[in-house]
Design a protein around this motif. Structure first.
Motif, short mmCIF file in Angstrom:
data_model
loop_
_atom_site.label_atom_id
_atom_site.label_comp_id
_atom_site.label_asym_id
_atom_site.label_seq_id
_atom_site.Cartn_x
_atom_site.Cartn_y
_atom_site.Cartn_z
N ALA A 66 -4.40 5.79 2.31
CA ALA A 66 -4.51 4.97 3.51
C ALA A 66 -5.15 5.79 4.63
CB ALA A 66 -3.14 4.48 3.94
N VAL A 67 -5.70 5.07 5.60
CA VAL A 67 -6.24 5.67 6.82
C VAL A 67 -5.39 5.17 7.98
CG1 VAL A 67 -8.22 5.84 8.37
CG2 VAL A 67 -8.58 5.70 5.90
N VAL A 68 -4.90 6.09 8.79
CA VAL A 68 -4.15 5.74 9.99
C VAL A 68 -4.98 6.19 11.18
CG1 VAL A 68 -2.02 6.07 11.29
CG2 VAL A 68 -1.96 6.04 8.78
N ILE B 83 0.80 -1.23 0.00
CA ILE B 83 0.00 0.00 0.00
C ILE B 83 0.83 1.28 0.00
CG2 ILE B 83 -1.97 -1.16 1.05
CD1 ILE B 83 -1.33 0.38 3.66
N ILE B 84 2.15 1.18 -0.03
CA ILE B 84 2.98 2.39 -0.12
C ILE B 84 2.67 3.07 -1.45
CG2 ILE B 84 5.34 3.24 -0.39
CD1 ILE B 84 6.17 1.19 1.71
N LEU C 154 -5.34 6.58 15.18
CA LEU C 154 -4.50 6.68 16.37
C LEU C 154 -5.23 6.14 17.59
CD1 LEU C 154 -2.91 10.21 15.97
CD2 LEU C 154 -2.22 8.04 14.97
N ASN C 155 -4.48 5.84 18.63
CA ASN C 155 -5.05 5.38 19.90
C ASN C 155 -6.03 6.40 20.48
OD1 ASN C 155 -3.50 3.01 19.87
ND2 ASN C 155 -1.77 4.08 20.79
N SER C 156 -5.84 7.67 20.15
CA SER C 156 -6.70 8.74 20.66
C SER C 156 -8.04 8.80 19.93
CB SER C 156 -5.99 10.09 20.50
OG SER C 156 -5.81 10.38 19.12
N GLY C 157 -8.17 8.06 18.83
CA GLY C 157 -9.40 8.08 18.04
C GLY C 157 -9.35 8.99 16.83
N VAL C 158 -8.29 9.77 16.69
CA VAL C 158 -8.12 10.66 15.54
C VAL C 158 -7.70 9.84 14.33
CG1 VAL C 158 -6.80 12.62 14.64
CG2 VAL C 158 -7.52 12.59 17.03
N ASP C 159 -8.26 10.18 13.15
CA ASP C 159 -7.91 9.53 11.89
C ASP C 159 -7.08 10.48 11.05
OD1 ASP C 159 -9.57 7.45 12.59
OD2 ASP C 159 -11.08 7.86 11.08
N TYR C 160 -6.06 9.95 10.41
CA TYR C 160 -5.31 10.69 9.40
C TYR C 160 -5.47 9.94 8.09
CZ TYR C 160 -3.31 13.57 13.02
OH TYR C 160 -3.16 14.45 14.06
N ARG C 161 -5.86 10.66 7.06
CA ARG C 161 -6.08 10.06 5.75
C ARG C 161 -5.18 10.76 4.75
NH1 ARG C 161 -12.72 10.06 6.01
NH2 ARG C 161 -12.79 9.14 8.10
N GLY C 162 -4.44 9.96 4.01
CA GLY C 162 -3.54 10.52 3.02
C GLY C 162 -2.85 9.41 2.25
N VAL C 163 -1.85 9.79 1.48
CA VAL C 163 -1.09 8.83 0.69
C VAL C 163 0.09 8.36 1.53
CG1 VAL C 163 0.27 8.50 -1.41
CG2 VAL C 163 -1.78 9.95 -1.45
N LEU C 164 0.18 7.04 1.72
CA LEU C 164 1.26 6.46 2.53
C LEU C 164 2.58 6.61 1.78
CD1 LEU C 164 2.01 4.88 5.10
CD2 LEU C 164 1.61 2.79 3.79
N ALA C 165 3.46 7.44 2.30
CA ALA C 165 4.75 7.69 1.65
C ALA C 165 5.78 6.65 2.06
CB ALA C 165 5.25 9.09 1.98
N CYS C 166 5.87 6.37 3.36
CA CYS C 166 6.82 5.36 3.84
C CYS C 166 6.55 5.06 5.30
CB CYS C 166 8.27 5.82 3.64
SG CYS C 166 8.71 7.28 4.58
N LEU D 61 -3.07 2.86 16.15
CA LEU D 61 -3.96 1.74 16.46
C LEU D 61 -4.02 0.78 15.28
CD1 LEU D 61 -5.93 0.49 18.50
CD2 LEU D 61 -7.73 1.89 17.47
N TYR D 62 -4.25 1.33 14.07
CA TYR D 62 -4.24 0.51 12.86
C TYR D 62 -4.04 1.36 11.62
CZ TYR D 62 -9.17 1.79 11.99
OH TYR D 62 -10.34 2.47 11.77
N ILE D 63 -3.70 0.66 10.52
CA ILE D 63 -3.58 1.26 9.20
C ILE D 63 -4.47 0.46 8.26
CG2 ILE D 63 -2.05 1.80 7.27
CD1 ILE D 63 0.27 1.69 9.25
N SER D 64 -5.25 1.15 7.44
CA SER D 64 -6.08 0.45 6.45
C SER D 64 -6.02 1.20 5.13
CB SER D 64 -7.53 0.33 6.92
OG SER D 64 -8.13 1.59 7.00
N THR D 65 -6.43 0.53 4.07
CA THR D 65 -6.46 1.18 2.77
C THR D 65 -7.71 2.05 2.68
OG1 THR D 65 -7.58 -0.70 1.79
CG2 THR D 65 -5.18 -0.62 1.58
N GLN D 66 -7.63 3.02 1.82
CA GLN D 66 -8.74 3.95 1.61
C GLN D 66 -9.02 3.99 0.13
OE1 GLN D 66 -7.86 7.91 2.99
NE2 GLN D 66 -9.42 8.82 1.75
#
Length: 80
Positions: free
Chosen positions: A20-22, A15-16, A24-36, A71-76
């Motif tokens: 992707a969606v990352v 998926i690099i 966090l343990n805090s519940g916040v989501d970051y969505r973007g292109v997985l660079a590395c 917490l996890y990484i998934s594809t978007q």
């Protein structure tokens, strides 16, 4: 039909460069292109959007996320 078992490492390598969606343990989501990412699960995202409670809060060109917060990484799916 032959099913090949896929390890988490295989998945992350595939998926690099893809959206992707990352989460966090805090519940916040970051969505973007997985660079590395590295062996500690430290992550670099490009074209990043920050979502809190499902609401867009901020946008960043690049974001770096420390692995122990993930917490996890998934594809978007790509947006049209």
């Amino acid at each position: 039909m032959s099913l090949r078992k896929q390890t988490p490492s295989d998945f992350l390598k595939q998926i690099i460069g893809r959206p992707a969606v990352v989460k966090l343990n805090s519940g916040v989501d970051y969505r973007g292109v997985l660079a590395c990412l590295d062996g500690y699960m430290n992550i670099a995202l490009e074209q990043t959007e920050e979502y809190v409670n499902g609401q867009l809060k901020n946008t960043y060109g690049d974001a770096f996320i420390q692995g122990n917060n993930v917490l996890y990484i998934s594809t978007q799916k790509r947006r049209m």
